[in-house]
Every structure is written in structure tokens, then in C-alpha cells.
Design a protein around this motif. Structure first.
Motif, short mmCIF file in Angstrom:
data_model
loop_
_atom_site.label_atom_id
_atom_site.label_comp_id
_atom_site.label_asym_id
_atom_site.label_seq_id
_atom_site.Cartn_x
_atom_site.Cartn_y
_atom_site.Cartn_z
N GLY A 239 0.79 -1.22 0.00
CA GLY A 239 0.00 0.00 0.00
C GLY A 239 0.82 1.27 0.00
O GLY A 239 0.24 2.37 0.06
N ASP A 240 2.14 1.16 -0.06
CA ASP A 240 3.02 2.33 0.02
C ASP A 240 3.42 2.77 -1.38
O ASP A 240 4.28 2.17 -2.02
CB ASP A 240 4.25 2.01 0.85
N ALA A 241 2.79 3.82 -1.88
CA ALA A 241 2.99 4.26 -3.26
C ALA A 241 4.43 4.70 -3.53
O ALA A 241 4.84 4.75 -4.69
CB ALA A 241 2.04 5.42 -3.58
N ARG A 242 5.21 4.99 -2.50
CA ARG A 242 6.59 5.44 -2.72
C ARG A 242 7.43 4.38 -3.42
O ARG A 242 8.40 4.71 -4.11
CB ARG A 242 7.25 5.78 -1.38
N HIS A 243 7.07 3.11 -3.28
CA HIS A 243 7.89 2.03 -3.82
C HIS A 243 7.46 1.59 -5.22
O HIS A 243 8.17 0.81 -5.86
CB HIS A 243 7.82 0.81 -2.89
N TRP A 244 6.33 2.08 -5.69
CA TRP A 244 5.71 1.49 -6.88
C TRP A 244 5.83 2.39 -8.10
O TRP A 244 5.70 3.62 -8.00
CB TRP A 244 4.23 1.22 -6.62
N LEU A 245 6.03 1.76 -9.24
CA LEU A 245 5.80 2.45 -10.50
C LEU A 245 4.31 2.79 -10.59
O LEU A 245 3.46 2.03 -10.12
CB LEU A 245 6.20 1.56 -11.68
#
Length: 420
Positions: A239-245
Motif C-alpha cells: 500500500g506504500d505508493a513510494r515504492h511502486w511504479l
């Protein structure tokens, strides 16, 4: 296909053909007729179709062009069992393969026997094109090995929808093993050569061998494990958008990804569906059934990245091809990732590389030129083979490729890092 420097002799080609076909038969042996009809999604195909399609390949590209009096048991098989070879003629819809109840299983087995007998007869003839025929047989066998891997992963996906949680391979307890400590090995990089060197079999997309420049890097001594992945889950990684493309996060949210494919949690323990039925997640085994998007997000969360395919090849090409791979005959192997620190087998490892042509790549003329070249867009390369990859198919230059959202194959990852 890249031609071998020393073409197979007819006897060698027959031996390879016999081993390959026997492995397919062994994989299909435990299945009921109903099992062989399963098609759970468009990406997957029924076992019966795999058995027939790999037979059609030998018929279409070897027997029909070279044996004037060859007759197929049924001319309609060419329509039913072609996959994507547009130059070979029209074909049945990919997503409707599971609706083809006829020909039945016995008819497909008879078709296989018919083609096997015809091909064996052809290989024993003294012909001017004997080397070319042997090379095509070798290609056909490696093509069938690819479908053997697809057969078991497609079957796993199909069985996973059955609430009875059926077993394909009898359950066996895993030995209790200590985890392998994560270590990063350094490589200087520089101007290196990668790609197939022309000795022995390779697919066309594995060449030409060419030079590429690599900056210094580190690569992990083992794949990411289930224990590692649970840490990612528990830290809110999904759920942590910082890690995702951005595209990956959109897919993860749309598909409600919260864990690898086939996982669920029961009484505080993670379980997974396997070819042995439901099993507790083996904490020290490599994580499997994760997409490129998930693998990339995990790598960012771990303060690392995915290796390029050139980094992977340079780091491991001198390692002997040994590991948790599919075996031969009745001993088809574990068919599940195992704890340890292997390089070959267990899980295909996502790389950061697009599946693109190497410099100087030219596909062969004709329908066989469609084998790899037309798929060189929007897909990512994986390296290393898996527990469902036949052992004799593996080599350090082998590139497989899938779309970044796909998860049903035996897909995992290994971390890499830049060196300042």
C-alpha cells in the motif's frame, strides 16, 4: 534458432526427441481427462492442447515440407493446434481452447504416436538435408520443453480455482533448513560480451553475441525469500505508493494484490496453493508468483534494484547448470522452489531489462521467424530458469520474457545494487 556448430546426428536427434516426448507423457500421466481440459484464463492453455500443439509443430515444420506422402490423421488439427504462427495459416481462438472437447485424449495420443513414428522414419533416412532436419528436431524439442513448463504452470492455475484443492503431485515434507544469509557479491563491470557464442543450441533471441558496458555493481547471492517478502507485506509495502511504479500501483490496486498469487493467511500462518495442494509457505524458499511490478516495488523497499540481464549473465555464466530444475522421465523433479542459495532453477528472476533485440538480430525467414522476434515489445526479461524448466534446456544465455503484470509463472527475483 541459432544453428549448432556440431549438428546433431540422426541418433542424437532421435534420443533427444524420445526423451522430450517421454517427459511430456510423464507430466500428463497423473491427470484425468477432465484435468487436461482446464483453461482458467486466456494466458493459459489446456494440457491436451499443449500435447497436441507441440506435435503439430513437428508436423508443420518438418514432416509436411519434407515428406511428400505424409498425411496427417486429421487436416483440421492444423487449425486447432496452431498457436500464433500467422504464416502457417488460420488458427482457433486462443481463449477458446478449453472448449475443444474433441478430439478426445486418446485421439491426441494417437496423433502424437503417428507423428513420432513418421519423424523417426525420416530421421533414419540418408538425406542431403539431414543436418537441417536434425536442427529443426532440436528446435522442436526445445519448443516442447517450453510447453512442458507452461503445462505445469497452466495446470496449477487451473487447479487453484477448485475448492477441493486437488493434488497433482503427492505432498512431501520439506526438510528443516537454516536460511542463507543475504550477501552481495561485487563485480567490476566494464566492457563485456554477452549472448550466445554459437556453440550448441540457442534460440534466435539469445544472439548475436555482442559487447555492452556495465558499471560496477553488486548482486545478491540468493533470490528473495518468502521470509523477506512477508517483511515487505507486514511493513505495508503493497500500500506504500513510494515504492511502486505508477502503472504497477494501478494494476495492484485494480487487482487487489496484497500478497503473491496463491497465498492466503489462516490462523496467523501464510499458506499457498501448490501442485502438491495447500502447503504452509516455506519461509526460506524463494518467493514465487510475483509480477515484475511487485518485484520492482520490493527492490525499492529493500534499498536495492533489479539486475539487468547483462549483469545477471556476467555474474553467473561460469556457474555449472545445476539446481532445482525439472528432471527427466518419471523423476520430473520437485516442481516447487526449495530453500537454498542456487542460481539455476527454483524461480525465474525478473530483470530490469526490456525484451528487445540484441544489436544485429535478424529473425529467420518464414513462419519460424515468428518464434521470438514479434514479441519484442512491452515485455521484461527473466533469467535463471525455474523448478519447472527442464534441466537440459538451461544455459546461461537463456532469456525468457513475460508481461510485467503476469504472475502465474514461477517468477521471483534477486536483488542488485550500484557501487558508488
Amino acid at each position: 534458432m541459432t544453428p549448432a556448430l556440431a549438428p546433431l546426428t540422426p541418433n542424437e536427434a532421435i534420443a533427444l526427441f524420445t526423451r522430450t516426448r517421454a517427459r511430456s507423457d510423464a507430466l500428463a500421466a497423473p491427470l484425468s481427462p477432465e484435468d487436461t481440459m482446464l483453461q482458467s484464463m486466456e494466458d493459459a492453455s489446456p494440457v491436451k492442447w499443449h500435447l497436441a500443439h507441440t506435435t503439430w509443430f513437428f508436423e508443420e515444420f518438418i514432416l509436411k515440407p519434407r515428406v511428400p506422402d505424409y498425411r496427417s490423421p486429421d487436416d483440421r488439427f492444423a487449425f486447432l493446434f496452431n498457436s500464433y504462427y500467422t504464416q502457417a495459416g488460420p488458427r482457433h481462438a486462443r481463449d477458446k481452447r478449453g472448449l475443444v472437447s474433441r478430439p478426445g485424449g486418446q485421439a491426441v495420443r494417437d496423433y502424437r504416436a503417428h507423428v513420432e513414428d513418421s519423424l523417426a522414419t525420416l530421421l533414419m533416412q540418408r538425406r542431403e538435408d539431414g543436418d537441417e532436419i536434425a536442427g529443426l528436431v532440436e528446435l522442436g524439442c526445445h519448443h516442447e520443453m517450453q510447453h512442458q513448463e507452461l503445462l505445469v504452470t497452466d495446470l496449477l492455475h487451473g487447479l487453484s480455482f477448485n475448492p477441493l484443492l486437488p493434488v497433482y503431485k503427492e505432498p512431501e515434507p520439506l526438510e528443516v533448513t537454516a536460511g542463507t544469509e543475504l550477501r552481495f557479491d561485487s563485480h567490476e563491470g566494464g566492457l563485456v560480451e554477452i549472448g550466445h557464442d554459437g556453440a550448441g543450441f540457442a534460440y534466435d533471441c539469445e544472439g548475436p553475441r555482442h559487447k555492452t558496458f556495465l558499471s560496477p555493481y553488486e548482486i545478491a547471492n540468493r533470490p528473495v525469500t518468502n521470509r523477506d517478502w512477508i517483511g515487505f507485506i507486514e511493513d505495508g509495502g503493497y500500500g506504500d505508493a513510494r515504492h511502486w511504479l505508477m502503472e504497477g500501483l494501478a494494476v495492484a490496486q485494480r487487482e487487489d494484490w496484497q500478497h503473491p498469487l496463491y497465498w492466503w493467511q489462516q490462523d496467523g500462518t501464510w499458506w499457498t496453493f501448490t501442485l502438491r495442494g495447500p502447503q504452509p509457505v516455506a519461509l526460506e524458499a524463494p518467493v514465487v508468483h510475483v509480477s515484475y511490478y511487485e518485484a520492482d516495488a520490493f527492490a525499492r523497499w529493500a534499498g536495492a534494484r533489479l539486475p539487468t540481464e547483462a549483469e545477471h549473465e556476467l555474474a553467473f555464466r561460469d556457474r555449472p547448470i545445476a539446481g532445482n530444475l525439472m528432471g527427466d522421465g518419471d523423476d520430473i523433479g520437485m516442481l516447487r522452489p526449495m530453500p537454498g542459495a542456487g542460481v539455476w532453477g527454483d524461480v525465474w528472476e525478473w530483470t530490469a531489462s526490456d525484451f528487445a533485440p540484441y544489436p544485429g538480430f535478424r529473425p529467420p525467414e518464414g513462419a519460424l521467424g515468428e518464434y521470438n522476434g514479434k514479441f519484442m515489445v512491452n515485455q521484461r526479461v527473466l533469467r535463471g530458469g525455474s523448478c519447472a524448466t527442464p534441466r537440459e534446456q538451461m544455459r546461461a544465455t537463456y532469456r525468457t520474457f513475460f508481461y510485467p503484470h503476469q504472475r502465474w509463472q514461477m517468477m521471483g527475483l534477486r536483488l542488485a545494487r550500484d557501487v558508488a
